[in-house]
Design a protein around this motif. Structure first.
Motif, PDB file in Angstrom:
ATOM      1  N   VAL A 143      -7.367  -0.769  -6.972  1.00 34.60           N
ATOM      2  CA  VAL A 143      -6.336  -1.421  -6.150  1.00 34.60           C
ATOM      3  C   VAL A 143      -5.442  -0.376  -5.487  1.00 34.60           C
ATOM      4  CG1 VAL A 143      -4.267  -2.861  -6.261  1.00 34.60           C
ATOM      5  CG2 VAL A 143      -6.356  -3.580  -7.445  1.00 34.60           C
ATOM      6  N   LEU A 144      -5.048   0.642  -6.249  1.00 36.76           N
ATOM      7  CA  LEU A 144      -4.186   1.685  -5.689  1.00 36.76           C
ATOM      8  C   LEU A 144      -4.929   2.499  -4.630  1.00 36.76           C
ATOM      9  CD1 LEU A 144      -2.302   2.976  -8.865  1.00 36.76           C
ATOM     10  CD2 LEU A 144      -1.552   1.290  -7.183  1.00 36.76           C
ATOM     11  N   ASP A 145      -6.203   2.780  -4.883  1.00 40.53           N
ATOM     12  CA  ASP A 145      -6.993   3.532  -3.897  1.00 40.53           C
ATOM     13  C   ASP A 145      -7.109   2.768  -2.588  1.00 40.53           C
ATOM     14  OD1 ASP A 145      -7.421   5.649  -5.622  1.00 40.53           O
ATOM     15  OD2 ASP A 145      -9.360   4.887  -6.345  1.00 40.53           O
ATOM     16  N   ARG A 146      -7.340   1.479  -2.682  1.00 40.53           N
ATOM     17  CA  ARG A 146      -7.484   0.667  -1.469  1.00 40.53           C
ATOM     18  C   ARG A 146      -6.186   0.574  -0.674  1.00 40.53           C
ATOM     19  NH1 ARG A 146     -11.222  -4.394  -3.757  1.00 40.53           N
ATOM     20  NH2 ARG A 146     -13.231  -3.267  -3.656  1.00 40.53           N
ATOM     21  N   SER A 147      -5.068   0.691  -1.387  1.00 37.29           N
ATOM     22  CA  SER A 147      -3.779   0.628  -0.682  1.00 37.29           C
ATOM     23  C   SER A 147      -3.302   1.999  -0.234  1.00 37.29           C
ATOM     24  CB  SER A 147      -2.725  -0.014  -1.590  1.00 37.29           C
ATOM     25  OG  SER A 147      -2.433   0.838  -2.697  1.00 37.29           O
ATOM     26  N   GLY A 148      -4.083   3.043  -0.557  1.00 38.79           N
ATOM     27  CA  GLY A 148      -3.705   4.394  -0.164  1.00 38.79           C
ATOM     28  C   GLY A 148      -2.571   4.972  -0.993  1.00 38.79           C
ATOM     29  N   THR A 149      -2.405   4.482  -2.217  1.00 42.13           N
ATOM     30  CA  THR A 149      -1.336   4.959  -3.093  1.00 42.13           C
ATOM     31  C   THR A 149      -1.831   6.116  -3.958  1.00 42.13           C
ATOM     32  OG1 THR A 149      -0.414   2.726  -3.223  1.00 42.13           O
ATOM     33  CG2 THR A 149       0.307   4.302  -4.901  1.00 42.13           C
ATOM     34  N   PRO A 150      -1.317   7.319  -3.796  1.00 36.83           N
ATOM     35  CA  PRO A 150      -1.756   8.448  -4.624  1.00 36.83           C
ATOM     36  C   PRO A 150      -1.336   8.256  -6.083  1.00 36.83           C
ATOM     37  CG  PRO A 150       0.122   9.086  -3.289  1.00 36.83           C
ATOM     38  CD  PRO A 150      -0.260   7.715  -2.835  1.00 36.83           C
TER      39      PRO A 150
END
Length: 302
Positions: free
Chosen positions: A33-40
């Protein structure tokens, strides 16, 4: 400088915590989920599980803006300690169980997205919809530590140590099995049919037992057999009788030898095991009946 990174933690992060398959799958879902939102993001692992991975000892709290605690129960001093160590972070718990809402471990989070808590509707656990992972071979492990009748030729402890150490480094699901049957011990099969039912669902059997070899082939499952007796004994003899090549002598036991036959068992060996099963089924009882009749009716010597 504006802080943007998120730190992922859970019971899998604590030195005195534990790492479960469910925790790791829940983590994988949050990471996706974080990867898809571009959250490092970074993940903290227990040194007992991944010694070389980033752990709390090497984490600079100032490098993070948010802390996510993933899966498991929210309770105890280890969880509560996160609030003291990361006071500047927005702290969120997700996919967790809340036993006591007044627990400091719970109250320290700014947001709690619970999977279960008193008075609230349960949510599906995060692991249920985690990314699918590749299927690994399922290896039944059938070892013996007895057979004292072989005396000084016994290499059972060395063989078992080498095999289990080697297996621990293979990417496979290991299932410890015992050919012993018992009606009062839930850990053991009570009937031979139960044991065969387990073996038939395996991809490979790793064994130093004669019946580990025979029952695997009877089920059409390839067996990687090691003879634990110096000079060879019944395991080697039975492999010869079965015309089964994947047998290793105790004196020849090495990682290279095991790797070779492991690969063979999971490729060519699959077909060879099915052929062995058909050969067993076609062998018939005529030869045995003749030999028994001769032995039973022959004059007693002496």
């Amino acid at each position: 400088m504006t802080l943007r990174k998120t730190l992922l933690t859970g019971w899998f992060s604590f030195r005195h915590g534990e790492v479960t398959a469910g925790d790791v799958l829940a983590l994988r879902r949050v990471q996706r989920v974080l990867d898809r939102s571009g959250t490092p993001h970074d993940t903290v692992w227990s040194p007992g599980y991944q010694p070389g991975a980033p752990g709390f000892d090497g984490v600079d709290p100032a490098a993070y803006e948010r802390l996510l605690f993933v899966c498991g129960p929210l309770h105890g001093p280890q969880v509560a300690g996160l609030h003291d160590r990361f006071p500047h972070c927005t702290r969120v718990a997700v996919g967790v169980s809340v036993l006591d809402p007044s627990d400091p471990a719970v109250r320290g989070f700014h947001h709690v997205l619970a999977r279960d808590a008193s008075g609230s509707r349960p949510r599906l656990d995060l692991a249920a919809a985690a990314p699918r992972t590749p299927v690994t071979p399922v290896a039944g492990v059938v070892l013996t530590h007895g057979q004292g009748e072989y005396g000084p030729r016994r290499r059972h402890a060395e063989v078992a140590g080498a095999l289990t150490g080697w297996l621990a480094e293979r990417d496979c699901a290991r299932v410890e099995l015992d050919t012993r049957l018992a009606t009062g011990d839930w850990r053991l099969c009570a009937t031979s049919a139960q044991f065969e039912s387990v073996v038939s669902r395996l991809d490979v059997v790793v064994t130093d037992r004669l019946h580990g070899l025979v029952l695997a082939l009877r089920a059409g499952v390839p067996a990687l057999a090691v003879d634990p007796v110096e000079g060879g004994a019944k395991v080697t003899a039975q492999a010869r009788a079965c015309r089964w090549p994947a047998v290793v002598a105790a004196e020849r036991l090495s990682t290279a030898e095991l790797d070779h036959w492991w690969h063979w068992c999971l490729t060519t060996g699959r077909t060879a095991a099915r052929q062995a099963r058909r050969a067993f089924q076609d062998s018939g009882d005529e030869g045995l009946a003749t030999a028994l009749a001769r032995a039973l009716h022959a004059p007693v010597p002496g």
